[in-house]
Design an enzyme around this catalytic site. Structure first.
Site, mmCIF file in Angstrom:
data_model
loop_
_atom_site.group_PDB
_atom_site.id
_atom_site.type_symbol
_atom_site.label_atom_id
_atom_site.label_comp_id
_atom_site.label_asym_id
_atom_site.label_seq_id
_atom_site.Cartn_x
_atom_site.Cartn_y
_atom_site.Cartn_z
ATOM 1 N N ALA A 19 36.023 46.859 41.195
ATOM 2 C CA ALA A 19 35.583 45.938 42.222
ATOM 3 C C ALA A 19 36.171 44.527 42.288
ATOM 4 O O ALA A 19 36.570 43.857 43.121
ATOM 5 C CB ALA A 19 33.985 45.782 42.005
ATOM 6 N N GLY A 22 39.768 45.116 43.599
ATOM 7 C CA GLY A 22 39.563 45.165 44.982
ATOM 8 C C GLY A 22 38.936 43.920 45.752
ATOM 9 O O GLY A 22 39.686 43.839 46.783
ATOM 10 N N ASP A 23 38.006 43.327 45.125
ATOM 11 C CA ASP A 23 37.959 41.907 45.702
ATOM 12 C C ASP A 23 38.894 41.065 46.022
ATOM 13 O O ASP A 23 39.222 40.648 47.087
ATOM 14 C CB ASP A 23 36.652 41.156 45.002
ATOM 15 C CG ASP A 23 36.504 39.818 45.357
ATOM 16 O OD1 ASP A 23 36.018 39.845 46.566
ATOM 17 O OD2 ASP A 23 36.436 38.859 44.558
ATOM 18 N N ALA A 24 39.784 40.892 45.111
ATOM 19 C CA ALA A 24 41.088 40.153 45.142
ATOM 20 C C ALA A 24 42.035 40.686 46.105
ATOM 21 O O ALA A 24 42.880 39.949 46.871
ATOM 22 C CB ALA A 24 41.969 39.855 43.863
ATOM 23 N N GLU A 27 40.526 40.309 49.621
ATOM 24 C CA GLU A 27 40.717 38.950 50.189
ATOM 25 C C GLU A 27 42.083 38.662 50.635
ATOM 26 O O GLU A 27 42.388 37.820 51.586
ATOM 27 C CB GLU A 27 40.074 38.013 48.955
ATOM 28 C CG GLU A 27 40.322 36.349 49.471
ATOM 29 C CD GLU A 27 38.834 35.867 49.711
ATOM 30 O OE1 GLU A 27 39.130 34.806 50.150
ATOM 31 O OE2 GLU A 27 37.867 36.424 49.324
#
EC number: 3.1.26.-
Length: 141
Positions: A19, A22-24, A27
């Site tokens: 995660a 994945g967040d980076a 975004e």
């Protein structure tokens, strides 16, 4: 520097680590998409929130879920069920867990070098949020 000896299989990684990356990645995709549309940074930031908030990511996950592979659903389940030591600032806990699951899926696809599938899911996510936003705008008119 990352070397061959340091490489771990994404399937074996902690869901929160998936995660995290994945967040980076998500975004960055959203920022790239918005920059191509043009606008001032403060406006772009406000638009980005429509795509990257926990609530939006939870909605995206629910939309994508029926079309995910069994392997992808397993990653989502791990991401959703993992315990985090942080508490959500602007989301309820259910949305937060589902957004973590979505980010874990993106991280998994990225680290698995399955960029084609990741691109496809992110494009579906963008189209979904744009439709949802348009529907909300039409309701307020």
């Amino acid at each position: 520097m990352i070397g061959k000896n340091n490489v771990r299989k994404p399937k074996e990684m902690n869901a929160l680590n998936l995660a995290y990356i994945g967040d980076a990645v998500y975004e960055m995709y959203i920022r790239h998409f918005l920059v191509l549309q043009g606008g001032k940074p403060n406006v772009l930031h406000k638009k980005a929130i429509q795509f990257v908030s926990a609530k939006a990511q939870a909605q995206i996950l629910h939309y994508l879920l029926p079309n995910l592979t069994e392997e992808e659903k397993e990653i989502v389940k791990r991401g959703r069920n993992t315990k985090s030591n942080t508490s959500p600032k602007n989301a309820d806990i259910v949305d937060y867990r589902h957004s973590t699951a979505f980010e874990a899926l993106i991280g998994y696809l990225y680290l698995s070098d399955n960029k084609e599938r990741m691109d496809s899911l992110i494009q579906e996510a963008i189209a979904f949020i744009e439709r949802e936003y348009d529907n909300e705008q039409n309701k307020t008119k």
